[in-house]
Motif scaffolding. Structure first.
Motif, PDB file in Angstrom:
ATOM      1  N   UNK A 379      11.396  -5.541  11.298  1.00 22.68           N
ATOM      2  CA  UNK A 379      10.712  -5.175  11.220  1.00 22.68           C
ATOM      3  C   UNK A 379       9.799  -4.107  11.014  1.00 22.68           C
ATOM      4  N   UNK A 380      10.080  -3.229  11.667  1.00 24.46           N
ATOM      5  CA  UNK A 380       9.600  -1.814  12.384  1.00 24.46           C
ATOM      6  C   UNK A 380       9.651  -0.679  12.072  1.00 24.46           C
ATOM      7  N   UNK A 381      10.934  -1.221  11.596  1.00 25.72           N
ATOM      8  CA  UNK A 381      11.724   0.270  11.027  1.00 25.72           C
ATOM      9  C   UNK A 381      11.409   0.298   9.228  1.00 25.72           C
ATOM     10  N   UNK A 382      10.309  -0.394   9.262  1.00 28.02           N
ATOM     11  CA  UNK A 382      10.361  -0.218   7.473  1.00 28.02           C
ATOM     12  C   UNK A 382       9.371   0.373   7.566  1.00 28.02           C
ATOM     13  N   UNK A 383       8.759   1.310   7.019  1.00 27.23           N
ATOM     14  CA  UNK A 383       8.082   2.449   6.510  1.00 27.23           C
ATOM     15  C   UNK A 383       7.333   2.744   5.041  1.00 27.23           C
ATOM     16  N   UNK A 384       6.138   0.972   4.771  1.00 24.77           N
ATOM     17  CA  UNK A 384       5.884   1.793   3.207  1.00 24.77           C
ATOM     18  C   UNK A 384       5.120   3.040   2.700  1.00 24.77           C
ATOM     19  N   UNK A 385       5.302   3.142   1.372  1.00 36.05           N
ATOM     20  CA  UNK A 385       4.209   5.357   1.453  1.00 36.05           C
ATOM     21  C   UNK A 385       3.982   4.314   0.318  1.00 36.05           C
ATOM     22  N   UNK A 386       1.743   3.877  -0.309  1.00 34.35           N
ATOM     23  CA  UNK A 386       1.441   4.133  -1.465  1.00 34.35           C
ATOM     24  C   UNK A 386       0.697   4.897  -1.473  1.00 34.35           C
ATOM     25  N   UNK A 387       0.264   5.059  -2.946  1.00 35.30           N
ATOM     26  CA  UNK A 387      -0.656   5.547  -3.170  1.00 35.30           C
ATOM     27  C   UNK A 387      -1.880   4.201  -3.617  1.00 35.30           C
ATOM     28  N   UNK A 388      -2.973   5.296  -3.113  1.00 32.71           N
ATOM     29  CA  UNK A 388      -4.569   4.513  -2.917  1.00 32.71           C
ATOM     30  C   UNK A 388      -4.947   3.955  -5.037  1.00 32.71           C
ATOM     31  N   UNK A 389      -4.716   5.157  -5.019  1.00 33.61           N
ATOM     32  CA  UNK A 389      -5.082   5.640  -6.602  1.00 33.61           C
ATOM     33  C   UNK A 389      -4.565   5.106  -7.525  1.00 33.61           C
ATOM     34  N   UNK A 390      -3.140   4.191  -7.674  1.00 29.10           N
ATOM     35  CA  UNK A 390      -1.822   3.648  -8.307  1.00 29.10           C
ATOM     36  C   UNK A 390      -2.001   2.682  -9.162  1.00 29.10           C
ATOM     37  N   UNK A 391      -2.019   3.412 -10.647  1.00 29.33           N
ATOM     38  CA  UNK A 391      -2.226   2.716 -11.789  1.00 29.33           C
ATOM     39  C   UNK A 391      -1.148   1.924 -12.733  1.00 29.33           C
ATOM     40  N   UNK A 392      -0.004   1.912 -12.240  1.00 30.90           N
ATOM     41  CA  UNK A 392       1.318   1.646 -12.399  1.00 30.90           C
ATOM     42  C   UNK A 392       1.245  -0.322 -11.578  1.00 30.90           C
ATOM     43  N   UNK A 393       1.624   0.527 -10.215  1.00 31.15           N
ATOM     44  CA  UNK A 393       1.887  -1.020  -9.386  1.00 31.15           C
ATOM     45  C   UNK A 393       0.143  -1.142  -9.063  1.00 31.15           C
ATOM     46  N   UNK A 394      -0.582  -1.870  -9.730  1.00 21.87           N
ATOM     47  CA  UNK A 394      -1.410  -2.691  -9.123  1.00 21.87           C
ATOM     48  C   UNK A 394      -1.611  -3.583  -7.816  1.00 21.87           C
ATOM     49  N   UNK A 395      -2.488  -3.660  -6.809  1.00 24.07           N
ATOM     50  CA  UNK A 395      -1.898  -3.828  -5.183  1.00 24.07           C
ATOM     51  C   UNK A 395      -2.732  -5.392  -5.577  1.00 24.07           C
ATOM     52  N   UNK A 396      -4.022  -5.675  -5.661  1.00 21.17           N
ATOM     53  CA  UNK A 396      -5.125  -6.463  -5.061  1.00 21.17           C
ATOM     54  C   UNK A 396      -5.116  -7.989  -5.961  1.00 21.17           C
ATOM     55  N   UNK A 397      -4.995  -8.754  -5.522  1.00 18.98           N
ATOM     56  CA  UNK A 397      -4.575  -9.791  -5.593  1.00 18.98           C
ATOM     57  C   UNK A 397      -3.405 -10.520  -5.556  1.00 18.98           C
ATOM     58  N   UNK A 398      -2.298 -10.162  -5.370  1.00 18.58           N
ATOM     59  CA  UNK A 398      -1.443 -10.329  -4.471  1.00 18.58           C
ATOM     60  C   UNK A 398      -1.160  -9.756  -2.951  1.00 18.58           C
ATOM     61  N   UNK A 399       0.122 -10.981  -2.757  1.00 18.01           N
ATOM     62  CA  UNK A 399      -0.082 -10.873  -1.195  1.00 18.01           C
ATOM     63  C   UNK A 399       1.121  -9.595  -0.405  1.00 18.01           C
ATOM     64  N   UNK A 400      -0.031  -8.889  -0.210  1.00 18.07           N
ATOM     65  CA  UNK A 400       0.170  -7.735   0.716  1.00 18.07           C
ATOM     66  C   UNK A 400       2.005  -7.487   1.558  1.00 18.07           C
ATOM     67  N   UNK A 401       2.108  -5.926   1.975  1.00 17.47           N
ATOM     68  CA  UNK A 401       3.494  -6.275   2.581  1.00 17.47           C
ATOM     69  C   UNK A 401       3.645  -6.631   4.126  1.00 17.47           C
ATOM     70  N   UNK A 402       2.428  -6.243   4.501  1.00 18.67           N
ATOM     71  CA  UNK A 402       2.049  -7.165   5.841  1.00 18.67           C
ATOM     72  C   UNK A 402       2.128  -7.966   6.611  1.00 18.67           C
ATOM     73  N   UNK A 403       1.587  -9.186   5.070  1.00 14.18           N
ATOM     74  CA  UNK A 403       1.660 -10.641   5.308  1.00 14.18           C
ATOM     75  C   UNK A 403       3.293 -11.439   4.942  1.00 14.18           C
ATOM     76  N   UNK A 404       4.003 -10.138   4.442  1.00 19.41           N
ATOM     77  CA  UNK A 404       5.323 -10.539   4.021  1.00 19.41           C
ATOM     78  C   UNK A 404       6.201 -10.636   5.281  1.00 19.41           C
TER      79      UNK A 404
END
Length: 447
Positions: A379-404
């Motif tokens: 997992x140390x080779x994983x670098x995810x890039x995410x948009x803070x204001x993303x309306x296509x990909x809501x991230x609230x109330x689902x498990x985050x990548x760092x937890x998985x």
């Protein structure tokens, strides 16, 4: 719910009039096979057994283009071998371009697979925006793989990128996982390495599924994606482009099939968050009245974290279920939910039955939630890039990548989904270069 998201994302989606899933869910039999196949696909060992390490790959032509060498090739998709009856004939042949430096000036020959985002047909966009700059900036080669249902693999009766069935998305995902494995094996036979995989938006999520299946350390950069596709289709702006009326009509027509044959095959790692209504009804029916006190306690904790409108709806749902004082008729419980409308600003104004939306959430989580899939080897080779204001990909109330994936890195750009695609390609490339440098330092320093 949509405070702080990009207005450009909202406007851009409204300008597009195409609809997804206009033919519905796909046949129940196809859905059943795909749901069962996910169990095999999500386990690294069983998934790798689906692809021979010497799966034939054919190079059709090779030519020079500026400072790059471009090879074009094809191979039979392993998905077409295992499920020929589900995959459209036109999609069974996978096609790709390999873009590498004319002359390698580095000790290693790194190559990264690029999977396509929604609407990215053909090779040109990824070749010009990602592959050629990566050769120039870091001597990193690229493989550009054409998605099933896109470009030359698109069924004739499909309108642009609008998949006609929900099941088509799962065929696409399963195919790309197996096809990526074919290409990674081929790269090793050709002497390329270290290896990696990336993608933007839809491509980022497909890359996540594929990276989970590879049994070796892999550079892995998912961009503008997250842990599950369920939120994309039920809460994000694309939920407004779903043909909900057709999905509901098919669900009502074959309710017994969906609820008795398909629902038992669905499991969601988010069940503790979404409180799947039908499973709640079953638990209430089985354990009443002991379960009521426990659920009310959980309800209060969940409502503290939810917007007022969702809390009110949630309260209504639980009230409607807990008011049933008998375990003699679970069907009655389901009918009390039939006209509940889960309020997303992007869903149609006409009420949609709770069963349909929760079936969509459940089936998407079952087939796309990263919690179901093996964890990448490093997992140390994983670098995810995410948009803070993303309306296509809501991230609230689902498990985050760092937890998985504990140990992975998440980088944020202060943009929405669309503007990040338009203006942050350099950020995506930087993440790819950084991850390859980590892999070389960690595993190839003595090579």
């Amino acid at each position: 719910m949509y405070e702080g998201v990009s207005k450009l994302d909202l406007i851009y989606r409204r300008l597009l009039i195409t609809k997804f899933f206009t033919k519905g869910w796909g046949s129940p039999e196809s859905m059943r096979r795909l749901l069962e196949f996910r169990k095999t696909l999500s386990c690294r060992e069983s998934c790798m057994n689906l692809v021979e390490s010497d799966h034939p790959v054919h190079v059709d032509k090779s030519y020079e283009s500026g400072d790059c060498r471009v090879m074009e090739g094809h191979f039979l998709s392993p998905f077409a071998i295992h499920h020929p009856e589900i995959m459209p004939k036109v999609a069974k042949t996978a096609r790709f371009q390999l873009v590498v430096p004319l002359k390698w000036t580095t000790k290693h020959k790194p190559v990264c697979i690029h999977l396509a985002g929604t609407g990215d047909h053909g090779f040109w966009r990824r070749r010009m925006l990602m592959a050629r700059p990566l050769v120039k900036e870091a001597q990193i080669g690229s493989i550009i793989l054409e998605n099933p249902y896109y470009g030359c693999r698109k069924p004739k009766d499909q309108l642009r990128s609008s998949l006609q069935n929900v099941s088509d998305l799962f065929v696409m995902g399963g195919s790309l996982v197996l096809e990526s494995i074919v290409l990674l094996h081929w790269c090793k036979r050709m002497g390329y390495g270290p290896l990696g995989i990336t993608g933007i938006s839809l491509g980022g999520h497909m890359a996540s599924l594929a990276a989970s299946s590879w049994p070796e350390p892999l550079t892995f950069v998912p961009c503008l994606s997250w842990s599950t596709a369920s939120m994309v289709w039920t809460q994000g702006v694309l939920s407004g482009a779903v043909s909900w009326a057709e999905l509901e009509e098919q669900y009502r027509k074959d309710t017994a099939v969906y609820e008795q044959q398909l629902y038992p095959l669905i499991q969601s790692p988010e069940e503790h968050r979404w409180k799947d209504l039908f499973k709640m009804g079953q638990e209430f029916a089985k354990n009443y009245p002991e379960s009521v006190n426990q659920m009310e306690s959980v309800q209060k904790q969940e409502m503290d974290d939810q917007p007022e409108s969702e809390s009110s709806l949630y309260s209504s749902i639980i009230s409607s279920i807990s008011s049933k004082r008998t375990n003699s008729n679970l069907a009655d419980n389901k009918r009390t939910l039939q006209q509940l409308h889960l309020h997303s600003p992007n869903l149609p104004n006409k009420p949609i039955s709770a069963q349909v939306i929760h079936f969509m959430r459940g089936v998407m989580d079952e087939c796309t939630h990263l919690g179901h899939f093996s964890k990448p080897v490093d997992p140390s080779l994983i670098i995810a890039v995410t948009a803070k204001q993303d309306a296509y990909m809501p991230r609230d109330r689902v498990t985050g990548l760092t937890d998985i994936w504990p140990g992975c890195e998440v980088r944020y750009v202060d943009r929405g989904h669309v503007s990040a695609i338009l203006f942050n390609q350099n950020v995506f490339r930087k993440a790819i270069i950084d991850s390859f440098n980590r892999q070389i330092s960690k595993y190839f320093s003595n090579a």
